[in-house]
Design a protein around this motif. Structure first.
Motif, PDB file in Angstrom:
ATOM      1  N   UNK A 246       0.799  -1.223   0.000  1.00 16.11           N
ATOM      2  CA  UNK A 246       0.000   0.000   0.000  1.00 16.11           C
ATOM      3  C   UNK A 246       0.832   1.274   0.000  1.00 16.11           C
ATOM      4  N   UNK A 247       1.905   1.318   0.761  1.00 12.13           N
ATOM      5  CA  UNK A 247       2.704   2.540   0.831  1.00 12.13           C
ATOM      6  C   UNK A 247       3.307   2.865  -0.538  1.00 12.13           C
ATOM      7  N   UNK A 248       3.773   1.845  -1.228  1.00 12.10           N
ATOM      8  CA  UNK A 248       4.372   2.057  -2.551  1.00 12.10           C
ATOM      9  C   UNK A 248       3.338   2.584  -3.535  1.00 12.10           C
ATOM     10  N   UNK A 249       2.125   2.068  -3.447  1.00 12.24           N
ATOM     11  CA  UNK A 249       1.073   2.505  -4.376  1.00 12.24           C
ATOM     12  C   UNK A 249       0.549   3.895  -4.035  1.00 12.24           C
ATOM     13  N   UNK A 250       0.428   4.216  -2.751  1.00 13.96           N
ATOM     14  CA  UNK A 250      -0.161   5.486  -2.341  1.00 13.96           C
ATOM     15  C   UNK A 250       0.804   6.660  -2.453  1.00 13.96           C
ATOM     16  N   UNK A 251       2.086   6.410  -2.320  1.00 16.35           N
ATOM     17  CA  UNK A 251       3.074   7.481  -2.363  1.00 16.35           C
ATOM     18  C   UNK A 251       4.242   7.038  -3.240  1.00 16.35           C
ATOM     19  N   UNK A 252       3.970   6.899  -4.526  1.00 15.44           N
ATOM     20  CA  UNK A 252       4.962   6.351  -5.455  1.00 15.44           C
ATOM     21  C   UNK A 252       6.243   7.171  -5.508  1.00 15.44           C
ATOM     22  N   UNK A 253       6.129   8.492  -5.412  1.00 14.34           N
ATOM     23  CA  UNK A 253       7.318   9.350  -5.474  1.00 14.34           C
ATOM     24  C   UNK A 253       8.221   9.094  -4.260  1.00 14.34           C
ATOM     25  N   UNK A 254       7.642   8.977  -3.092  1.00  9.88           N
ATOM     26  CA  UNK A 254       8.399   8.699  -1.879  1.00  9.88           C
ATOM     27  C   UNK A 254       9.051   7.316  -1.969  1.00  9.88           C
ATOM     28  N   UNK A 255       8.290   6.339  -2.429  1.00 11.35           N
ATOM     29  CA  UNK A 255       8.804   4.978  -2.600  1.00 11.35           C
ATOM     30  C   UNK A 255       9.986   4.990  -3.567  1.00 11.35           C
ATOM     31  N   UNK A 256       9.840   5.678  -4.684  1.00 15.09           N
ATOM     32  CA  UNK A 256      10.915   5.755  -5.681  1.00 15.09           C
ATOM     33  C   UNK A 256      12.163   6.407  -5.089  1.00 15.09           C
ATOM     34  N   UNK A 257      11.973   7.394  -4.224  1.00 17.49           N
ATOM     35  CA  UNK A 257      13.110   8.042  -3.572  1.00 17.49           C
ATOM     36  C   UNK A 257      13.899   7.078  -2.707  1.00 17.49           C
ATOM     37  N   UNK A 258      13.192   6.224  -1.958  1.00 16.34           N
ATOM     38  CA  UNK A 258      13.875   5.221  -1.134  1.00 16.34           C
ATOM     39  C   UNK A 258      14.620   4.216  -2.003  1.00 16.34           C
ATOM     40  N   UNK A 259      13.999   3.799  -3.094  1.00 18.36           N
ATOM     41  CA  UNK A 259      14.649   2.853  -4.004  1.00 18.36           C
ATOM     42  C   UNK A 259      15.908   3.475  -4.601  1.00 18.36           C
ATOM     43  N   UNK A 260      15.827   4.739  -4.998  1.00 12.44           N
ATOM     44  CA  UNK A 260      16.993   5.424  -5.554  1.00 12.44           C
ATOM     45  C   UNK A 260      18.117   5.523  -4.526  1.00 12.44           C
ATOM     46  N   UNK A 261      17.760   5.766  -3.267  1.00 13.61           N
ATOM     47  CA  UNK A 261      18.769   5.824  -2.208  1.00 13.61           C
ATOM     48  C   UNK A 261      19.418   4.452  -2.019  1.00 13.61           C
TER      49      UNK A 261
ATOM     50  N   UNK B  69      15.515  -7.154   6.795  1.00 17.98           N
ATOM     51  CA  UNK B  69      16.902  -7.587   6.739  1.00 17.98           C
ATOM     52  C   UNK B  69      16.920  -8.923   7.463  1.00 17.98           C
ATOM     53  N   UNK B  70      17.121  -9.988   6.693  1.00 20.44           N
ATOM     54  CA  UNK B  70      17.126 -11.337   7.268  1.00 20.44           C
ATOM     55  C   UNK B  70      15.885 -11.561   8.132  1.00 20.44           C
ATOM     56  N   UNK B  71      14.723 -11.241   7.610  1.00 22.62           N
ATOM     57  CA  UNK B  71      13.415 -11.470   8.231  1.00 22.62           C
ATOM     58  C   UNK B  71      13.056 -10.531   9.386  1.00 22.62           C
ATOM     59  N   UNK B  72      13.875  -9.527   9.687  1.00 26.44           N
ATOM     60  CA  UNK B  72      13.514  -8.508  10.682  1.00 26.44           C
ATOM     61  C   UNK B  72      12.947  -7.307   9.930  1.00 26.44           C
ATOM     62  N   UNK B  73      11.689  -6.960  10.189  1.00 26.62           N
ATOM     63  CA  UNK B  73      11.044  -5.852   9.472  1.00 26.62           C
ATOM     64  C   UNK B  73      11.497  -4.517  10.048  1.00 26.62           C
ATOM     65  N   UNK B  74      11.880  -3.623   9.137  1.00 30.21           N
ATOM     66  CA  UNK B  74      12.252  -2.259   9.497  1.00 30.21           C
ATOM     67  C   UNK B  74      11.373  -1.313   8.695  1.00 30.21           C
ATOM     68  N   UNK B  75      10.947  -0.227   9.314  1.00 32.16           N
ATOM     69  CA  UNK B  75      10.163   0.796   8.623  1.00 32.16           C
ATOM     70  C   UNK B  75      11.014   2.061   8.596  1.00 32.16           C
ATOM     71  N   UNK B  76      11.276   2.552   7.382  1.00 29.94           N
ATOM     72  CA  UNK B  76      12.116   3.733   7.216  1.00 29.94           C
ATOM     73  C   UNK B  76      11.251   4.949   6.938  1.00 29.94           C
ATOM     74  N   UNK B  77      11.480   5.996   7.728  1.00 29.43           N
ATOM     75  CA  UNK B  77      10.743   7.245   7.530  1.00 29.43           C
ATOM     76  C   UNK B  77      11.655   8.451   7.382  1.00 29.43           C
ATOM     77  N   UNK B  78      12.917   8.328   7.825  1.00 32.80           N
ATOM     78  CA  UNK B  78      13.806   9.488   7.793  1.00 32.80           C
ATOM     79  C   UNK B  78      15.267   9.035   7.725  1.00 32.80           C
TER      80      UNK B  78
END
Length: 87
Positions: free
Chosen positions: A9-24, A60-69
Motif C-alpha cells: 500500500x505505501x508504494x502505491x499510495x506514495x509512489x514518489x516517496x517509494x521511488x526516492x527510497x529505491x533510488x537511495x 533484513x534477514x526477516x527482521x522488518x524495518x520501517x524507514x521514515x527518515x
C-alpha cells in the motif's frame, strides 16, 4: 544476505516517496527496482510485510524495518553491517 522490500500500500499510495527510497538504496548499496544482487545483498520485492500505512518497509534477514527518515536509514545501514559481520 536477504533484503525484502514491500511493494504494498505505501508504494502505491506514495509512489514518489517509494521511488526516492529505491533510488537511495540503489546509490548506496547497488540495488534497485529489479532486485538482484548488489554488494552481496539478495533483493526480493514482496507484496506485503504487514506494516501497512507505516512507511517504507523492508526486511533484513526477516527482521522488518520501517524507514521514515535519515536516522532510520542510518539504523538500517548499521543493521546490514552487523548482519554482514556475522557471516
Amino acid at each position: 544476505m536477504r533484503l525484502a522490500i514491500c511493494t504494498g500500500c505505501h508504494a502505491r499510495e506514495d509512489e514518489k516517496h517509494f521511488a526516492g527510497w529505491i533510488e537511495l538504496l540503489q546509490s548506496r548499496l547497488g540495488v534497485g527496482y529489479f532486485g538482484g544482487e548488489g554488494q552481496g545483498i539478495e533483493v526480493d520485492f514482496v507484496s506485503c510485510l504487514s506494516h501497512c500505512e507505516q512507511g517504507f518497509a523492508l526486511t533484513v534477514e526477516d527482521e522488518v524495518l520501517v524507514l521514515e527518515n535519515a536516522e532510520d536509514f542510518a539504523a538500517f545501514l548499521e543493521r546490514l553491517k552487523r548482519v554482514a559481520s556475522t557471516r
